[in-house]
Motif scaffolding. Structure first.
Motif, PDB file in Angstrom:
ATOM      1  N   ARG A   1      14.485 -19.545  -4.176  1.00  0.00           N
ATOM      2  CA  ARG A   1      15.731 -18.791  -4.731  1.00  0.00           C
ATOM      3  C   ARG A   1      15.326 -18.408  -6.192  1.00  0.00           C
ATOM      4  O   ARG A   1      15.719 -17.157  -6.412  1.00  0.00           O
ATOM      5  CB  ARG A   1      16.923 -19.531  -4.554  1.00  0.00           C
ATOM      6  N   TRP A   2      14.761 -19.210  -6.788  1.00  0.00           N
ATOM      7  CA  TRP A   2      14.181 -18.925  -8.227  1.00  0.00           C
ATOM      8  C   TRP A   2      12.723 -18.668  -8.131  1.00  0.00           C
ATOM      9  O   TRP A   2      12.031 -19.717  -8.095  1.00  0.00           O
ATOM     10  CB  TRP A   2      14.448 -20.048  -9.168  1.00  0.00           C
ATOM     11  N   PRO A   3      12.199 -17.448  -7.924  1.00  0.00           N
ATOM     12  CA  PRO A   3      10.865 -17.340  -7.805  1.00  0.00           C
ATOM     13  C   PRO A   3      10.068 -17.662  -8.962  1.00  0.00           C
ATOM     14  O   PRO A   3      10.582 -17.365 -10.312  1.00  0.00           O
ATOM     15  CB  PRO A   3      10.933 -15.735  -7.583  1.00  0.00           C
ATOM     16  N   MET A   4       8.831 -18.303  -8.901  1.00  0.00           N
ATOM     17  CA  MET A   4       8.051 -18.527 -10.024  1.00  0.00           C
ATOM     18  C   MET A   4       7.256 -17.553 -10.411  1.00  0.00           C
ATOM     19  O   MET A   4       6.579 -17.043  -9.430  1.00  0.00           O
ATOM     20  CB  MET A   4       7.354 -19.928  -9.803  1.00  0.00           C
ATOM     21  N   ILE A   5       7.217 -16.631 -11.449  1.00  0.00           N
ATOM     22  CA  ILE A   5       6.435 -15.573 -11.800  1.00  0.00           C
ATOM     23  C   ILE A   5       5.279 -15.660 -12.638  1.00  0.00           C
ATOM     24  O   ILE A   5       4.775 -14.707 -12.914  1.00  0.00           O
ATOM     25  CB  ILE A   5       7.305 -14.562 -12.336  1.00  0.00           C
ATOM     26  N   GLY A   6       5.100 -16.851 -13.370  1.00  0.00           N
ATOM     27  CA  GLY A   6       4.087 -17.036 -14.194  1.00  0.00           C
ATOM     28  C   GLY A   6       4.193 -18.353 -15.117  1.00  0.00           C
ATOM     29  O   GLY A   6       5.018 -19.179 -14.754  1.00  0.00           O
ATOM     30  N   VAL A   7       3.313 -18.387 -16.047  1.00  0.00           N
ATOM     31  CA  VAL A   7       3.509 -19.421 -17.104  1.00  0.00           C
ATOM     32  C   VAL A   7       3.509 -18.907 -18.565  1.00  0.00           C
ATOM     33  O   VAL A   7       2.990 -17.704 -18.819  1.00  0.00           O
ATOM     34  CB  VAL A   7       2.316 -20.327 -16.849  1.00  0.00           C
ATOM     35  N   ILE A   8       3.932 -19.714 -19.373  1.00  0.00           N
ATOM     36  CA  ILE A   8       4.154 -19.272 -20.595  1.00  0.00           C
ATOM     37  C   ILE A   8       2.394 -19.298 -21.169  1.00  0.00           C
ATOM     38  O   ILE A   8       1.937 -20.312 -20.882  1.00  0.00           O
ATOM     39  CB  ILE A   8       4.684 -20.342 -21.847  1.00  0.00           C
TER      40      ILE A   8
END
Length: 150
Positions: free
Chosen positions: A75-82
């Motif tokens: 539900r909370w898509p992971m879109i990358g990293v810092i």
């Protein structure tokens, strides 16, 4: 089914009503359901609206402990990293909660694995600027962010 790995520094989109997403950064996740995150506005419409290199802990609208259900259900898509993730600027902070005496508060400190390392009673004024010590469910985080980003 393969277990989802949630890495520190992961950038996520958190849905907020009535539309759009808040941006979140997973500061720490213990792999057992507990996490600490920083959440940012303004609302965005998609991952393409996010510049992870501009996110800084000091500009978060909400820092909290939360359950990672929203991540596991996607539900909370992971879109990358810092970029160049390092824990120094993204530390696990201290948290405060009410004491029965309104002039006091409890301040709890966690280690990098999200285990309690200390808890002290301090004057309420010293805990006022700290995030709330409660661990929120992902739905509560969404509701808090919807209110903060009106």
């Amino acid at each position: 089914m393969k277990k989802l790995t949630i890495n520190n520094g992961t950038v996520v989109l958190v849905p907020v009503v009535p539309a759009g997403f808040a941006i979140g950064v997973v500061i720490r996740a213990d792999g057992k359901g507990r996490a600490v995150g920083a959440f940012f506005g303004p609302r965005v419409n998609s991952a393409s609206d996010v510049n992870a290199s501009e996110l800084q802990l000091e500009s978060a609208v909400l820092v909290c402990r939360f359950g990672d259900h929203g991540l596991h259900t996607k539900r909370w898509p992971m879109i990358g990293v810092i970029p160049s993730w390092g824990s120094a600027p993204w530390h696990v902070t201290k948290f405060s909660r009410r004491h029965d005496n309104p002039d006091l508060c409890y301040v709890t400190e966690y280690d990098e694995s999200l285990n309690v390392i200390s808890e002290v009673v301090l004057p309420a004024a010293e805990g006022k600027a700290l995030p709330d010590e409660a661990q929120y469910g992902s739905g509560v985080v969404e509701a808090k962010l919807a209110k903060l980003l009106q």
